[in-house]
Design a protein around this motif. Structure first.
Motif, mmCIF file in Angstrom:
data_model
loop_
_atom_site.group_PDB
_atom_site.id
_atom_site.type_symbol
_atom_site.label_atom_id
_atom_site.label_comp_id
_atom_site.label_asym_id
_atom_site.label_seq_id
_atom_site.Cartn_x
_atom_site.Cartn_y
_atom_site.Cartn_z
ATOM 1 N N ASP A 34 0.912 -1.329 -0.063
ATOM 2 C CA ASP A 34 0.220 0.082 -0.025
ATOM 3 C C ASP A 34 0.778 1.316 0.128
ATOM 4 O O ASP A 34 0.504 2.258 -0.630
ATOM 5 C CB ASP A 34 -0.983 0.059 1.135
ATOM 6 N N ALA A 35 1.958 1.303 0.968
ATOM 7 C CA ALA A 35 2.745 2.483 0.800
ATOM 8 C C ALA A 35 3.546 2.463 -0.483
ATOM 9 O O ALA A 35 3.950 3.872 -0.847
ATOM 10 C CB ALA A 35 3.701 2.122 1.981
ATOM 11 N N VAL A 36 3.796 1.678 -1.110
ATOM 12 C CA VAL A 36 4.477 1.915 -2.574
ATOM 13 C C VAL A 36 3.353 2.323 -3.370
ATOM 14 O O VAL A 36 4.040 3.450 -3.934
ATOM 15 C CB VAL A 36 4.921 0.333 -3.014
ATOM 16 N N GLU A 37 2.358 2.105 -3.575
ATOM 17 C CA GLU A 37 1.242 2.525 -4.471
ATOM 18 C C GLU A 37 0.915 4.226 -4.041
ATOM 19 O O GLU A 37 0.865 4.899 -4.674
ATOM 20 C CB GLU A 37 0.032 1.668 -4.306
ATOM 21 N N GLU A 38 0.922 4.297 -2.766
ATOM 22 C CA GLU A 38 0.608 5.619 -2.237
ATOM 23 C C GLU A 38 1.633 6.494 -2.588
ATOM 24 O O GLU A 38 1.350 7.654 -2.817
ATOM 25 C CB GLU A 38 0.232 5.728 -0.710
ATOM 26 N N ALA A 39 3.001 6.090 -2.688
ATOM 27 C CA ALA A 39 4.049 6.984 -2.791
ATOM 28 C C ALA A 39 4.165 6.911 -4.455
ATOM 29 O O ALA A 39 4.927 8.011 -5.086
ATOM 30 C CB ALA A 39 5.147 6.465 -2.313
ATOM 31 N N GLY A 40 3.358 6.474 -5.332
ATOM 32 C CA GLY A 40 3.370 6.671 -6.627
ATOM 33 C C GLY A 40 4.139 5.837 -7.465
ATOM 34 O O GLY A 40 4.353 5.785 -8.569
ATOM 35 N N PHE A 41 4.477 4.662 -6.908
ATOM 36 C CA PHE A 41 5.293 3.509 -7.417
ATOM 37 C C PHE A 41 4.748 2.509 -7.723
ATOM 38 O O PHE A 41 3.367 2.226 -7.278
ATOM 39 C CB PHE A 41 6.703 3.308 -6.674
ATOM 40 N N GLN A 42 5.383 1.340 -8.212
ATOM 41 C CA GLN A 42 4.518 0.334 -8.562
ATOM 42 C C GLN A 42 5.258 -0.939 -7.573
ATOM 43 O O GLN A 42 6.519 -0.814 -7.436
ATOM 44 C CB GLN A 42 4.722 -0.420 -10.004
ATOM 45 N N VAL A 43 4.534 -1.794 -7.522
ATOM 46 C CA VAL A 43 5.197 -3.144 -6.824
ATOM 47 C C VAL A 43 5.884 -4.117 -7.556
ATOM 48 O O VAL A 43 4.932 -4.452 -8.644
ATOM 49 C CB VAL A 43 4.333 -3.924 -5.862
ATOM 50 N N GLY A 44 7.049 -4.176 -7.698
ATOM 51 C CA GLY A 44 7.608 -5.362 -8.530
ATOM 52 C C GLY A 44 7.631 -6.672 -8.268
ATOM 53 O O GLY A 44 6.714 -7.076 -7.668
ATOM 54 N N MET A 45 8.907 -7.181 -8.134
ATOM 55 C CA MET A 45 8.739 -8.589 -7.825
ATOM 56 C C MET A 45 8.703 -8.809 -6.257
ATOM 57 O O MET A 45 9.408 -7.878 -5.466
ATOM 58 C CB MET A 45 10.095 -9.396 -8.160
ATOM 59 N N ILE A 46 8.052 -9.911 -5.729
ATOM 60 C CA ILE A 46 8.187 -10.154 -4.388
ATOM 61 C C ILE A 46 8.801 -11.510 -4.420
ATOM 62 O O ILE A 46 8.325 -12.592 -4.681
ATOM 63 C CB ILE A 46 6.664 -10.193 -3.654
ATOM 64 N N VAL A 47 9.943 -11.504 -3.309
ATOM 65 C CA VAL A 47 10.590 -12.639 -3.204
ATOM 66 C C VAL A 47 10.710 -13.015 -1.702
ATOM 67 O O VAL A 47 10.918 -12.137 -0.899
ATOM 68 C CB VAL A 47 12.124 -12.690 -3.859
ATOM 69 N N GLU A 48 10.602 -14.324 -1.441
ATOM 70 C CA GLU A 48 10.710 -14.976 -0.090
ATOM 71 C C GLU A 48 12.039 -15.399 0.348
ATOM 72 O O GLU A 48 12.462 -16.364 -0.521
ATOM 73 C CB GLU A 48 9.315 -15.837 0.532
ATOM 74 N N GLU A 49 12.496 -15.218 1.423
ATOM 75 C CA GLU A 49 13.747 -15.726 1.893
ATOM 76 C C GLU A 49 13.554 -16.294 3.439
ATOM 77 O O GLU A 49 12.912 -15.512 4.122
ATOM 78 C CB GLU A 49 14.981 -14.927 1.771
ATOM 79 N N TYR A 50 14.360 -17.150 3.984
ATOM 80 C CA TYR A 50 14.451 -17.442 5.261
ATOM 81 C C TYR A 50 15.077 -16.411 6.227
ATOM 82 O O TYR A 50 16.025 -15.659 5.594
ATOM 83 C CB TYR A 50 14.828 -18.824 5.439
ATOM 84 N N SER A 51 14.628 -16.204 7.123
ATOM 85 C CA SER A 51 15.258 -15.209 8.362
ATOM 86 C C SER A 51 14.903 -15.612 9.483
ATOM 87 O O SER A 51 13.841 -16.021 10.045
ATOM 88 C CB SER A 51 14.579 -13.605 8.136
ATOM 89 N N SER A 52 15.925 -15.495 10.499
ATOM 90 C CA SER A 52 15.864 -15.758 11.771
ATOM 91 C C SER A 52 15.557 -14.916 12.576
ATOM 92 O O SER A 52 15.321 -14.810 13.996
ATOM 93 C CB SER A 52 17.271 -16.692 12.359
ATOM 94 N N ILE A 53 15.419 -13.659 12.069
ATOM 95 C CA ILE A 53 15.306 -12.583 12.904
ATOM 96 C C ILE A 53 13.954 -11.789 12.628
ATOM 97 O O ILE A 53 13.210 -11.585 13.491
ATOM 98 C CB ILE A 53 16.361 -11.183 12.438
ATOM 99 N N ALA A 54 13.237 -11.848 11.157
ATOM 100 C CA ALA A 54 12.138 -11.157 11.102
ATOM 101 C C ALA A 54 11.064 -11.999 11.104
ATOM 102 O O ALA A 54 11.091 -13.188 10.601
ATOM 103 C CB ALA A 54 12.311 -10.517 9.594
ATOM 104 N N ASP A 55 9.949 -11.468 11.380
ATOM 105 C CA ASP A 55 8.668 -12.287 11.222
ATOM 106 C C ASP A 55 8.157 -12.799 10.003
ATOM 107 O O ASP A 55 8.707 -11.825 9.137
ATOM 108 C CB ASP A 55 7.566 -11.646 12.121
ATOM 109 N N THR A 56 7.414 -13.651 9.872
ATOM 110 C CA THR A 56 6.788 -14.000 8.351
ATOM 111 C C THR A 56 5.977 -13.055 7.827
ATOM 112 O O THR A 56 5.391 -12.411 8.685
ATOM 113 C CB THR A 56 6.094 -15.446 8.527
#
Length: 198
Positions: A34-56
């Motif tokens: 939503d923040a990307v679109e509100e700023a006037g940009f487009q959402v490109g690729m969304i990739v998932e990666e494992y992280s031991s720090i960040a929530d899913t």
């Protein structure tokens, strides 16, 4: 009419508006989109990666990065966390210790071995694993492996802080062979007493 002035307007194309990329790191993917679109940009690729720090589902990286000036309607690519990578402990009970250790270490697990008296398995065979096989654990977790031995095992007594004579007497009574290493000490009270044992 002939020789009259003609005013010609040539289009320069649409105005190239540049905007600052917002900071999306740490946001939930839906809020970030939503923040990307509100700023006037487009959402490109969304990739998932494992992280031991960040929530899913949390954004852990963006391209272009926060603060860069890019054209309006440009795409911002996002990398989101798919949580901590878990490993299922395989059932390797009954296998040779070297084989078991190699397998567990290939899963990025740390292995601590402990011998246990057991006459039902050949010496060097893994007779138990903790956490139990089938348990899902984090990568680099410590796994305790129990190895069979036909020898009778005894608990090693704690002789630290005892005098050397007391320590030797205790170990001889239990028929435990030992080696003595001498080091220099800072205080006279430490002289002829056990500083550490292994």
């Amino acid at each position: 009419s002939v020789n009259s002035n003609v005013l010609v307007l040539v289009s320069m194309g649409p105005e190239n508006v540049v905007k600052k990329v917002p900071n999306l790191t740490g946001l939930d993917i839906d809020i970030a989109a939503d923040a990307v679109e509100e700023a006037g940009f487009q959402v490109g690729m969304i990739v998932e990666e494992y992280s031991s720090i960040a929530d899913t589902g949390t954004v852990i990286f963006q391209d272009p990065e926060y603060g860069q000036l890019i054209s309006q309607d440009a795409e911002i690519n996002l990398v989101t966390s798919k949580g901590e990578e878990l490993v299922s402990i395989p059932n390797l009970v009954g296998y040779d210790y070297v084989y078991v250790r190699t397998n567990l270490e290939s899963l990025d697990l740390r292995v601590i071995a402990e011998r246990k008296t057991n006459i039902n398995y050949p010496p060097g065979t893994v007779i138990d694993i903790l956490p139990a096989p089938g348990t899902e654990v984090s990568k680099y977790e410590t796994v305790r492996v129990f190895i069979s031995t036909t020898e009778e095992l005894i608990n090693v007594p704690d002789v630290v802080s005892r005098s050397l004579q007391q320590a030797e007497t205790t170990l001889l009574e239990l028929n435990i062979r030992y080696e003595i290493s001498y080091i220099q000490v800072d205080y006279s009270i430490q002289k002829n007493s056990v500083i550490s044992q292994q």
